[in-house]
Design a protein around this motif. Structure first.
Motif, short mmCIF file in Angstrom:
data_model
loop_
_atom_site.label_atom_id
_atom_site.label_comp_id
_atom_site.label_asym_id
_atom_site.label_seq_id
_atom_site.Cartn_x
_atom_site.Cartn_y
_atom_site.Cartn_z
N SER A 6 1.57 5.99 -14.17
CA SER A 6 0.65 4.92 -14.55
C SER A 6 -0.15 5.31 -15.80
N HIS A 7 -0.51 4.29 -16.57
CA HIS A 7 -1.40 4.46 -17.73
C HIS A 7 -0.89 5.51 -18.71
N MET A 8 0.39 5.44 -19.06
CA MET A 8 0.98 6.44 -19.96
C MET A 8 1.54 5.82 -21.24
N GLY A 9 1.25 4.54 -21.49
CA GLY A 9 1.71 3.91 -22.72
C GLY A 9 3.20 3.69 -22.78
N ILE A 10 3.84 3.50 -21.63
CA ILE A 10 5.29 3.33 -21.59
C ILE A 10 5.65 1.88 -21.93
N THR A 11 6.60 1.71 -22.87
CA THR A 11 7.02 0.36 -23.25
C THR A 11 8.40 0.00 -22.71
N THR A 12 9.22 1.00 -22.42
CA THR A 12 10.54 0.74 -21.83
C THR A 12 10.72 1.60 -20.60
N PHE A 13 11.42 1.07 -19.62
CA PHE A 13 11.65 1.77 -18.36
C PHE A 13 12.37 3.10 -18.65
N PRO A 14 11.78 4.24 -18.28
CA PRO A 14 12.40 5.54 -18.57
C PRO A 14 13.62 5.80 -17.69
N LYS A 15 14.81 5.86 -18.30
CA LYS A 15 16.06 6.04 -17.55
C LYS A 15 16.11 7.38 -16.82
N CYS A 16 15.38 8.37 -17.36
CA CYS A 16 15.45 9.71 -16.75
C CYS A 16 14.93 9.72 -15.31
N ILE A 17 14.05 8.76 -14.95
CA ILE A 17 13.48 8.80 -13.60
C ILE A 17 14.49 8.35 -12.55
N LEU A 18 15.66 7.84 -12.99
CA LEU A 18 16.70 7.48 -12.03
C LEU A 18 17.22 8.72 -11.31
N LYS A 19 17.00 9.90 -11.91
CA LYS A 19 17.40 11.15 -11.27
C LYS A 19 16.41 11.56 -10.18
N LEU A 20 15.29 10.81 -10.10
CA LEU A 20 14.27 11.09 -9.08
C LEU A 20 14.17 9.90 -8.12
N ALA A 21 15.28 9.23 -7.92
CA ALA A 21 15.29 7.98 -7.15
C ALA A 21 15.07 8.17 -5.67
N ASP A 22 14.88 9.43 -5.23
CA ASP A 22 14.65 9.67 -3.80
C ASP A 22 13.16 9.68 -3.46
N VAL A 23 12.30 9.30 -4.42
CA VAL A 23 10.86 9.27 -4.13
C VAL A 23 10.53 8.09 -3.21
N ASP A 24 9.40 8.20 -2.53
CA ASP A 24 8.97 7.14 -1.60
C ASP A 24 8.09 6.10 -2.29
N GLU A 25 7.40 6.52 -3.36
CA GLU A 25 6.47 5.64 -4.05
C GLU A 25 6.68 5.76 -5.55
N LEU A 26 6.55 4.63 -6.26
CA LEU A 26 6.70 4.61 -7.71
C LEU A 26 5.56 3.79 -8.31
N ASP A 27 4.79 4.44 -9.19
CA ASP A 27 3.66 3.78 -9.84
C ASP A 27 3.90 3.73 -11.34
N LEU A 28 4.17 2.52 -11.85
CA LEU A 28 4.35 2.30 -13.29
C LEU A 28 3.29 1.34 -13.81
N SER A 29 2.18 1.26 -13.12
CA SER A 29 1.13 0.30 -13.47
C SER A 29 0.42 0.70 -14.76
N ARG A 30 -0.24 -0.30 -15.37
CA ARG A 30 -1.08 -0.11 -16.56
C ARG A 30 -0.30 0.52 -17.72
N ASN A 31 0.90 -0.01 -17.95
CA ASN A 31 1.70 0.37 -19.10
C ASN A 31 1.97 -0.88 -19.94
N MET A 32 3.04 -0.88 -20.73
CA MET A 32 3.37 -2.03 -21.57
C MET A 32 4.82 -2.47 -21.35
N LEU A 33 5.26 -2.37 -20.10
CA LEU A 33 6.64 -2.72 -19.76
C LEU A 33 6.85 -4.23 -19.80
#
Length: 262
Positions: free
Chosen positions: A36-63
């Motif tokens: 969250s709150h990291m100035g991300i404008t496009t969905f980071p593909k690298c996090i697909l390698k961490l797809a076994d997480v239980d929670e995902l917070d991408l709030s307060r960015n520019m997606l």
């Protein structure tokens, strides 16, 4: 000047190392990826390698868009996308069958861009659609039988479907600041909270004598209170207490005398 502006539009690049360092342990022991709150404008593909997480917070960015590859997060129970610039959601979001919390508040979603596949999230308990551009709510959301909290505030709604308002487990419905045509109905829609649980109606003949008497006493209590004559209030008196600051005045006089007659 132009280069600086272009660089800003790209946003922050999230590497796999940054993502791994952003994993936290939630209060119930689950793994939470907090970007969250990291100035991300496009969905980071690298996090697909961490797809076994239980929670995902991408709030307060520019997606502006969430890709269909979000379906790889099959363990996901908690997804926060609030305060981005999302104009649509992928149909693949309906594959996240374990999701119980979804926050898409404060985006640019329109009713046409809400995928019908949202009705497949059968375990969803909390859904926040507030602060978007919705002019209606799909009746298909009536399939979310486990929904307990629904937020629809600050949209362009003129009505809410009955099958959504009357969801069996819905405890809180917040639809404040929508242009409902009838102001009275608006208040009813705006903050509807069901707070009576486990209420059962029975006939008097089915109650035991002690339960029946208790119910009758509770029913008659308001009438008894009306018939009670209020007693005249008595002002409290404290005869043994000194007048305020009397001892202090006395001591001050003694010190004055001592100063004059050493």
């Amino acid at each position: 000047m132009g280069k600086g502006k272009g660089k800003g539009q790209k946003g922050k690049k999230i590497t796999l190392k940054i993502a791994k360092n952003s994993i936290r342990i939630s209060f119930d022991g689950g793994r939470r990826l907090d970007l969250s709150h990291m100035g991300i404008t496009t969905f980071p593909k690298c996090i697909l390698k961490l797809a076994d997480v239980d929670e995902l917070d991408l709030s307060r960015n520019m997606l502006k868009k969430i890709p269909s590859s979000i379906q790889k997060f099959q363990k996901l129970r908690w997804l926060d996308l609030h305060s981005n610039q999302l104009e649509e959601l992928p149909k693949a979001i309906g594959t996240l069958k374990n999701l119980f919390y979804l926050n898409i508040c404060n985006n640019k979603l329109t009713t046409k861009k809400l995928p019908e596949e949202l009705n497949l999230l059968k375990n969803l308990c909390i859904l926040n659609l507030g602060l978007n551009c919705l002019d209606s709510i799909p009746t298909s959301l009536g399939a979310l039988k486990e929904l307990k909290e629904l937020s629809l505030f600050d949209n362009a709604l003129t009505t809410i479907p009955n099958n959504v308002k009357n969801l069996p487990n819905l405890k809180k419905l917040n639809a404040k600041r929508n242009p409902f045509p009838d102001s009275t109905k608006q208040e009813e829609h705006a903050d509807s909270i069901k707070c009576i649980e486990n209420l059962y109606l029975v006939q008097e003949k089915d109650l035991c004598s002690s339960c029946l008497k208790m119910c009758q006493d509770e029913r008659d209590k308001p009438n008894k209170l009306k018939n009670v004559t209020p007693r005249p209030s008595k002002k409290p008196s404290f005869p043994l207490l000194l007048t305020p600051n009397s001892s202090a005045k006395h001591n001050q006089e003694e010190w004055r005398l001592k100063d004059k007659h050493p």
